[in-house]
Design an enzyme around this catalytic site. Structure first.
Site, PDB file in Angstrom:
ATOM      1  N   GLU A  53      57.605  92.538  33.217  1.00 26.19           N
ATOM      2  CA  GLU A  53      58.721  93.454  33.468  1.00 26.19           C
ATOM      3  C   GLU A  53      58.230  94.662  34.248  1.00 26.19           C
ATOM      4  O   GLU A  53      57.079  95.068  34.119  1.00 26.19           O
ATOM      5  CB  GLU A  53      59.294  93.941  32.122  1.00 26.19           C
ATOM      6  CG  GLU A  53      60.617  93.322  31.744  1.00 26.19           C
ATOM      7  CD  GLU A  53      61.806  93.831  32.561  1.00 26.19           C
ATOM      8  OE1 GLU A  53      61.644  94.182  33.754  1.00 26.19           O
ATOM      9  OE2 GLU A  53      62.906  93.864  32.012  1.00 26.19           O
ATOM     10  N   ASP A  54      59.132  95.228  35.032  1.00 24.63           N
ATOM     11  CA  ASP A  54      58.788  96.455  35.742  1.00 24.63           C
ATOM     12  C   ASP A  54      58.770  97.642  34.779  1.00 24.63           C
ATOM     13  O   ASP A  54      57.822  98.406  34.725  1.00 24.63           O
ATOM     14  CB  ASP A  54      59.774  96.718  36.893  1.00 24.63           C
ATOM     15  CG  ASP A  54      61.243  96.607  36.463  1.00 24.63           C
ATOM     16  OD1 ASP A  54      61.526  96.243  35.296  1.00 24.63           O
ATOM     17  OD2 ASP A  54      62.117  96.901  37.291  1.00 24.63           O
ATOM     18  N   ASP A  79      63.075 100.322  29.312  1.00 24.08           N
ATOM     19  CA  ASP A  79      63.854 101.555  29.213  1.00 24.08           C
ATOM     20  C   ASP A  79      64.497 101.580  27.822  1.00 24.08           C
ATOM     21  O   ASP A  79      63.851 101.959  26.852  1.00 24.08           O
ATOM     22  CB  ASP A  79      64.874 101.534  30.352  1.00 24.08           C
ATOM     23  CG  ASP A  79      65.630 102.830  30.512  1.00 24.08           C
ATOM     24  OD1 ASP A  79      65.123 103.860  30.075  1.00 24.08           O
ATOM     25  OD2 ASP A  79      66.738 102.818  31.074  1.00 24.08           O
ATOM     26  N   THR A  80      65.732 101.123  27.683  1.00 24.51           N
ATOM     27  CA  THR A  80      66.324 101.039  26.347  1.00 24.51           C
ATOM     28  C   THR A  80      65.698  99.894  25.555  1.00 24.51           C
ATOM     29  O   THR A  80      65.744  99.874  24.335  1.00 24.51           O
ATOM     30  CB  THR A  80      67.844 100.782  26.430  1.00 24.51           C
ATOM     31  OG1 THR A  80      68.055  99.535  27.081  1.00 24.51           O
ATOM     32  CG2 THR A  80      68.559 101.882  27.176  1.00 24.51           C
ATOM     33  N   GLY A  81      65.164  98.922  26.268  1.00 27.27           N
ATOM     34  CA  GLY A  81      64.556  97.760  25.619  1.00 27.27           C
ATOM     35  C   GLY A  81      65.538  96.612  25.440  1.00 27.27           C
ATOM     36  O   GLY A  81      65.168  95.528  25.008  1.00 27.27           O
ATOM     37  N   THR A 126      67.265  94.735  27.645  1.00 27.81           N
ATOM     38  CA  THR A 126      67.017  93.578  28.509  1.00 27.81           C
ATOM     39  C   THR A 126      65.852  92.756  27.989  1.00 27.81           C
ATOM     40  O   THR A 126      65.957  91.547  27.798  1.00 27.81           O
ATOM     41  CB  THR A 126      66.693  94.051  29.942  1.00 27.81           C
ATOM     42  OG1 THR A 126      67.684  94.980  30.352  1.00 27.81           O
ATOM     43  CG2 THR A 126      66.649  92.885  30.907  1.00 27.81           C
ATOM     44  N   LEU A 127      64.750  93.424  27.760  1.00 25.50           N
ATOM     45  CA  LEU A 127      63.538  92.735  27.340  1.00 25.50           C
ATOM     46  C   LEU A 127      63.721  92.028  25.999  1.00 25.50           C
ATOM     47  O   LEU A 127      63.302  90.890  25.812  1.00 25.50           O
ATOM     48  CB  LEU A 127      62.403  93.752  27.259  1.00 25.50           C
ATOM     49  CG  LEU A 127      61.021  93.174  27.138  1.00 25.50           C
ATOM     50  CD1 LEU A 127      60.760  92.196  28.259  1.00 25.50           C
ATOM     51  CD2 LEU A 127      59.991  94.284  27.179  1.00 25.50           C
ATOM     52  N   LYS A 158      59.419 103.758  29.206  1.00 19.31           N
ATOM     53  CA  LYS A 158      60.112 105.027  28.940  1.00 19.31           C
ATOM     54  C   LYS A 158      60.443 105.043  27.453  1.00 19.31           C
ATOM     55  O   LYS A 158      61.558 104.701  27.056  1.00 19.31           O
ATOM     56  CB  LYS A 158      61.424 105.050  29.720  1.00 19.31           C
ATOM     57  CG  LYS A 158      61.378 105.762  31.025  1.00 19.31           C
ATOM     58  CD  LYS A 158      62.810 105.920  31.527  1.00 19.31           C
ATOM     59  CE  LYS A 158      62.878 105.745  33.014  1.00 19.31           C
ATOM     60  NZ  LYS A 158      64.267 105.708  33.503  1.00 19.31           N
ATOM     61  N   PHE A 172      64.388 109.122  36.083  1.00 19.97           N
ATOM     62  CA  PHE A 172      64.642 107.929  36.887  1.00 19.97           C
ATOM     63  C   PHE A 172      63.580 107.798  37.965  1.00 19.97           C
ATOM     64  O   PHE A 172      63.288 108.739  38.677  1.00 19.97           O
ATOM     65  CB  PHE A 172      66.036 107.998  37.525  1.00 19.97           C
ATOM     66  CG  PHE A 172      66.511 106.660  37.979  1.00 19.97           C
ATOM     67  CD1 PHE A 172      67.126 105.783  37.091  1.00 19.97           C
ATOM     68  CD2 PHE A 172      66.316 106.245  39.295  1.00 19.97           C
ATOM     69  CE1 PHE A 172      67.533 104.526  37.506  1.00 19.97           C
ATOM     70  CE2 PHE A 172      66.722 104.984  39.715  1.00 19.97           C
ATOM     71  CZ  PHE A 172      67.336 104.123  38.817  1.00 19.97           C
ATOM     72  N   ARG A 221      62.654  99.787  46.735  1.00 20.41           N
ATOM     73  CA  ARG A 221      61.786  98.843  46.013  1.00 20.41           C
ATOM     74  C   ARG A 221      60.463  98.651  46.735  1.00 20.41           C
ATOM     75  O   ARG A 221      59.461  98.269  46.142  1.00 20.41           O
ATOM     76  CB  ARG A 221      62.466  97.462  45.911  1.00 20.41           C
ATOM     77  CG  ARG A 221      63.696  97.430  45.035  1.00 20.41           C
ATOM     78  CD  ARG A 221      64.104  95.967  44.812  1.00 20.41           C
ATOM     79  NE  ARG A 221      65.461  95.828  44.333  1.00 20.41           N
ATOM     80  CZ  ARG A 221      65.840  95.903  43.064  1.00 20.41           C
ATOM     81  NH1 ARG A 221      64.953  96.135  42.128  1.00 20.41           N
ATOM     82  NH2 ARG A 221      67.103  95.766  42.713  1.00 20.41           N
TER      83      ARG A 221
HETATM   84  P1  IMP Z   1      66.616  98.311  29.633  1.00 18.16           P
HETATM   85  O1  IMP Z   1      67.377  97.099  29.231  1.00 18.16           O
HETATM   86  O2  IMP Z   1      67.376  99.559  29.379  1.00 18.16           O
HETATM   87  O3  IMP Z   1      65.236  98.379  29.028  1.00 18.16           O
HETATM   88  O4  IMP Z   1      66.555  98.288  31.200  1.00 18.16           O
HETATM   89  C1  IMP Z   1      65.566  97.728  31.902  1.00 18.16           C
HETATM   90  C2  IMP Z   1      65.946  97.617  33.351  1.00 18.16           C
HETATM   91  O5  IMP Z   1      66.678  98.770  33.832  1.00 18.16           O
HETATM   92  C3  IMP Z   1      64.678  97.566  34.155  1.00 18.16           C
HETATM   93  O6  IMP Z   1      64.214  96.233  34.270  1.00 18.16           O
HETATM   94  C4  IMP Z   1      65.099  98.196  35.462  1.00 18.16           C
HETATM   95  O7  IMP Z   1      65.594  97.218  36.327  1.00 18.16           O
HETATM   96  C5  IMP Z   1      66.201  99.181  35.095  1.00 18.16           C
HETATM   97  N1  IMP Z   1      65.665 100.550  35.012  1.00 18.16           N
HETATM   98  C6  IMP Z   1      65.429 101.275  33.900  1.00 18.16           C
HETATM   99  N2  IMP Z   1      64.943 102.494  34.187  1.00 18.16           N
HETATM  100  C7  IMP Z   1      64.848 102.539  35.534  1.00 18.16           C
HETATM  101  C8  IMP Z   1      64.376 103.548  36.460  1.00 18.16           C
HETATM  102  O8  IMP Z   1      63.940 104.654  36.121  1.00 18.16           O
HETATM  103  N3  IMP Z   1      64.443 103.219  37.775  1.00 18.16           N
HETATM  104  C9  IMP Z   1      64.906 102.018  38.223  1.00 18.16           C
HETATM  105  N4  IMP Z   1      65.341 101.056  37.396  1.00 18.16           N
HETATM  106  C10 IMP Z   1      65.318 101.312  36.063  1.00 18.16           C
END
Ligand code: IMP
Length: 173
Positions: free
Chosen positions: A96-97, A100-102, A104-105, A128, A149, A162
Site C-alpha cells: 500500500e502507498d 490513512d483511516t485504515g 481500505t487496507l 498517518k 495531505f 503521482r
Molecule cells: P484509508 O482507507 O483511509 O486508509 O485510505 C487509504 C487511501 O486513501 C490510500 O490508499 C490513498 O489512495 C488515499 N489517501 C489517504 N491519504 C492520502 C494523502 O495524504 N494523499 C493522497 N492520497 C491519500
C-alpha cells in the site's frame, strides 16, 4: 489552486527506506515465492521499486477497491478490479502507498484472508496514525507522517502529481 509545496520525504530518503524494507521482507520470506499485491492506484510506484529490491521470486497482482460512502463503521468496499492470481496456499504481501483511516487496507485484508493464503502480510510506505478509524497494523511501515495531505510517489491530488519522485505537502497558490 493546490500545488505541491514543501518536500516531506526526499527521493533519497525514499530510496534508502525501500532498500531497508526490502531487506526486512527478504529476511522474512527466506527465498520463498511471494505474491505482491498492489492496491491501485497509489501503490504502483512503491511496488515497482520494492519488487526490484527484494531477494525472492515475486509474482505481482493488483486490486482496486472503493469504499462506500458513509461506511466508516462497517468498512465495506466495492471491488473494482480483482486479482487474477489464485492466492490459496500462497505467501501474500499487500503493498500500500499509505494507511490513512485504515478502512481500505482492513477491507482488502479481510477479502484476501477468506481466500486462504499461506501467509498474509502488509507493507505500507506511509502511515498517518492519527487518522486511524479501523485497527489495522502493517507488518512493514516506511514512514510515520503527520495528519497532512501528501502527494507524489504514487499519491495523487485529483489524479495529479503521482509522478513526483518524492513525497510532498500541498500548498494553496
Ligand atoms: P484509508 O482507507 O483511509 O486508509 O485510505 C487509504 C487511501 O486513501 C490510500 O490508499 C490513498 O489512495 C488515499 N489517501 C489517504 N491519504 C492520502 C494523502 O495524504 N494523499 C493522497 N492520497 C491519500
Amino acid at each position: 489552486m493546490m500545488v505541491p509545496g514543501k518536500v516531506l520525504i526526499s527521493e533519497k530518503e525514499i530510496k534508502k527506506k525501500v532498500r531497508e524494507l526490502a531487506k526486512k521482507v527478504s529476511l522474512y520470506y527466506k527465498g520463498e515465492d511471494v505474491i505482491m499485491i498492489g492496491v491501485l492506484k497509489g501503490a504502483f510506484v512503491f511496488l515497482s521499486d520494492l519488487m526490484r529490491a527484494v531477494k525472492f521470486p515475486v509474482k505481482v497482482d493488483f486490486m482496486a477497491v472503493k469504499s462506500y460512502k458513509g461506511t466508516e463503521t462497517t468498512g465495506e468496499v466495492n471491488i473494482l478490479l480483482d486479482l487474477r492470481e489464485d492466492i490459496e496456499g500462497k505467501n501474500v504481501l499487500i503493498v500500500e502507498d499509505i494507511v490513512d483511516t485504515g478502512i481500505t487496507l482492513n477491507a482488502v485484508k479481510r477479502i484476501l484472508e477468506k481466500r486462504k493464503p499461506k501467509s498474509l502480510r502488509i507493507c505500507a510506505l506511509l502511515d498517518k496514525k492519527e487518522r486511524r478509524v479501523v485497527d489495522v497494523r502493517g507488518d512493514y511501515i516506511g514512514f510515520a507522517i503527520p495528519n497532512k495531505f501528501v502527494v507524489g510517489y504514487g499519491l495523487d491530488f485529483e489524479e495529479k502529481y503521482r509522478n513526483l519522485p518524492y513525497v510532498s505537502l500541498l500548498k494553496d497558490e
